[in-house]
Motif scaffolding. Structure first.
Motif, PDB file in Angstrom:
ATOM      1  N   ALA A  90     -44.273   3.599 -39.463  1.00 34.74           N
ATOM      2  CA  ALA A  90     -45.140   4.143 -40.517  1.00 34.74           C
ATOM      3  C   ALA A  90     -44.377   4.272 -41.837  1.00 34.74           C
ATOM      4  CB  ALA A  90     -45.683   5.500 -40.081  1.00 34.74           C
ATOM      5  N   SER A 100     -42.862   4.933 -33.719  1.00 31.14           N
ATOM      6  CA  SER A 100     -44.084   4.902 -34.518  1.00 31.14           C
ATOM      7  C   SER A 100     -43.859   5.479 -35.912  1.00 31.14           C
ATOM      8  CB  SER A 100     -45.185   5.681 -33.799  1.00 31.14           C
ATOM      9  OG  SER A 100     -46.365   5.743 -34.575  1.00 31.14           O
ATOM     10  N   GLY A 159     -47.584   9.230 -41.056  1.00 28.27           N
ATOM     11  CA  GLY A 159     -46.969   9.452 -39.753  1.00 28.27           C
ATOM     12  C   GLY A 159     -47.684  10.559 -39.006  1.00 28.27           C
ATOM     13  N   LEU A 218     -47.327   4.030 -44.281  1.00 31.40           N
ATOM     14  CA  LEU A 218     -48.485   4.554 -43.571  1.00 31.40           C
ATOM     15  C   LEU A 218     -48.256   6.022 -43.223  1.00 31.40           C
ATOM     16  CD1 LEU A 218     -49.074   1.598 -41.048  1.00 31.40           C
ATOM     17  CD2 LEU A 218     -50.438   2.114 -43.088  1.00 31.40           C
ATOM     18  N   VAL A 246     -49.158   5.496 -34.454  1.00 35.39           N
ATOM     19  CA  VAL A 246     -49.841   4.690 -35.472  1.00 35.39           C
ATOM     20  C   VAL A 246     -50.622   3.580 -34.760  1.00 35.39           C
ATOM     21  CG1 VAL A 246     -49.548   3.131 -37.429  1.00 35.39           C
ATOM     22  CG2 VAL A 246     -48.125   5.179 -37.235  1.00 35.39           C
TER      23      VAL A 246
END
Length: 366
Positions: free
Chosen positions: A188, A184, A195, A193, A201
């Motif tokens: 990210a 994930s 974390g 994005l 995520v």
């Protein structure tokens, strides 16, 4: 040993109930309702929903009354009659669905329920099988090109239901662990994005489809955050799981010494009620909205790990089912199961008599 014995006996009676009450009788009702048109579809939906509810109450009654499961509730209450709503939650254990179902059935028992999850959930003995049989599970393959049409079809069918409903979904798509956390975080980083250390995520497309297709029926979105006492094992998986709840008997958890609290299955649930008009309709804004909700989950879980608290005040220290629901999940379910058993027995006997009579007549003619 006593806990294992109780768990095995419970699973046997649950298997009995699932077959004779929730499969045999539900199948007969659904077959009969096919000849009644639109009204028949509504009756079929109600019968399926009620059969699933009885099995859910049976499981929850055992988990609380025998296994000693405790649920501590914080935040906002679900109000019966407030309309339909979507529930999104972090995913830590197979126990998550049971915990959230307890919270929702306790506060809004009359609503239809739907779960959006992986296709493999339908292969879980008893409960997964029941959800598939009654149409409560919208199973997905986690490949959007295949799932989009099926999800839209199921949500459109749900949107046409005459009564209120709730839909439960886990945007992370899988349970939390250290291995999945690493994947994930890598995702990210590649997609710019944020974390997270305590959640994964979230996947966006399923959530956005629910908001789009059900918006005219939804009144709220509930942001649920689940946290279990007892910490995580060496793989980052919650130490509280289905096996510990259903095969280890616990006595009077509220009277235990503080050093013994980790032995008891205790779950903390924080509910945040968000009016549907506060949920953005545009795709990018909705994606940012979902990420914001998971940022809140991240902070809540981190706070609990650091000081063991979530809020100054809880709504319920031990959220439990009332006597009427325990009665439904035990005696009513058993009565219906016996009816299904006798129908099955009568059918088998009559079929045997018919075959015997047919065989005798054939011999006489010869």
């Amino acid at each position: 040993m006593f806990g294992i014995l109780c768990g095995l006996l419970f699973l046997l009676q649950l298997l009995w109930s699932c077959f004779f009450a929730a499969t045999l009788l539900v199948s007969l009702v659904r077959l009969f309702c096919r000849f009644l048109g639109e009204r028949g579809l509504q009756i079929s939906e109600f019968v399926c929903s009620y059969a699933l509810k009885l099995v859910q109450l049976n499981i929850l009654s055992y988990a609380q009354k025998i296994a000693g499961l405790r649920v501590v509730l914080y935040g906002d209450r679900v109000q019966e009659g407030e309309g339909s709503f979507l529930v999104i939650s972090n995913h830590q254990s197979w126990l998550d669905t049971i915990i959230l179902t307890l919270v929702l059935l306790k506060q809004y028992p009359g609503a239809f329920c739907r779960y959006i999850g992986k296709k493999s959930i339908g292969y879980i003995p008893l409960l997964g099988w029941m959800c598939l049989q009654t149409g409560a599970l919208v199973s997905l393959s986690r490949k959007w090109i295949h799932d989009k049409g099926r999800l839209e079809q199921e949500l459109e069918r749900l949107r046409r239901l005459p009564g209120d409903f709730w839909v439960m979904t886990y945007p992370e798509g899988t349970r939390f662990s250290w291995v999945k956390k690493a994947v994930s975080l890598d995702y990210a980083k590649k997609n710019d994005l944020p974390g997270f250390n305590n959640v994964l995520v979230p996947r966006f497309k399923g959530f956005f489809a629910c908001v789009q297709l059900l918006r005219s029926r939804l009144s709220f979105v509930y942001n649920a955050t689940l946290i279990y006492e007892g910490g995580e094992d060496e793989l980052g998986v919650s130490r509280i799981n289905l096996a510990k709840v259903f095969f280890l008997r616990r006595d009077a958890p509220e009277e235990a010494f503080p050093s013994q609290r980790q032995l008891f299955p205790v779950a903390h649930v924080v509910l945040e009620k968000i009016p549907i008009d506060k949920v953005p309709f545009e795709e990018e804004s909705c994606r940012d909205f979902l990420m914001t909700l998971f940022e809140r989950k991240e902070k809540l879980i981190q706070r609990f790990k650091e000081d063991g608290s979530l809020s100054d005040k809880s709504l319920a220290v031990n959220l439990g089912l009332p006597f009427t629901q325990v009665f439904e999940g035990t005696l009513v379910l058993w009565i219906i199961s016996l009816v299904g058993f006798f129908i099955c027995w009568f059918s088998v006997v009559e079929l045997g008599n018919f075959i015997h009579s047919f065989t005798n007549n054939s011999r006489i003619r010869v």
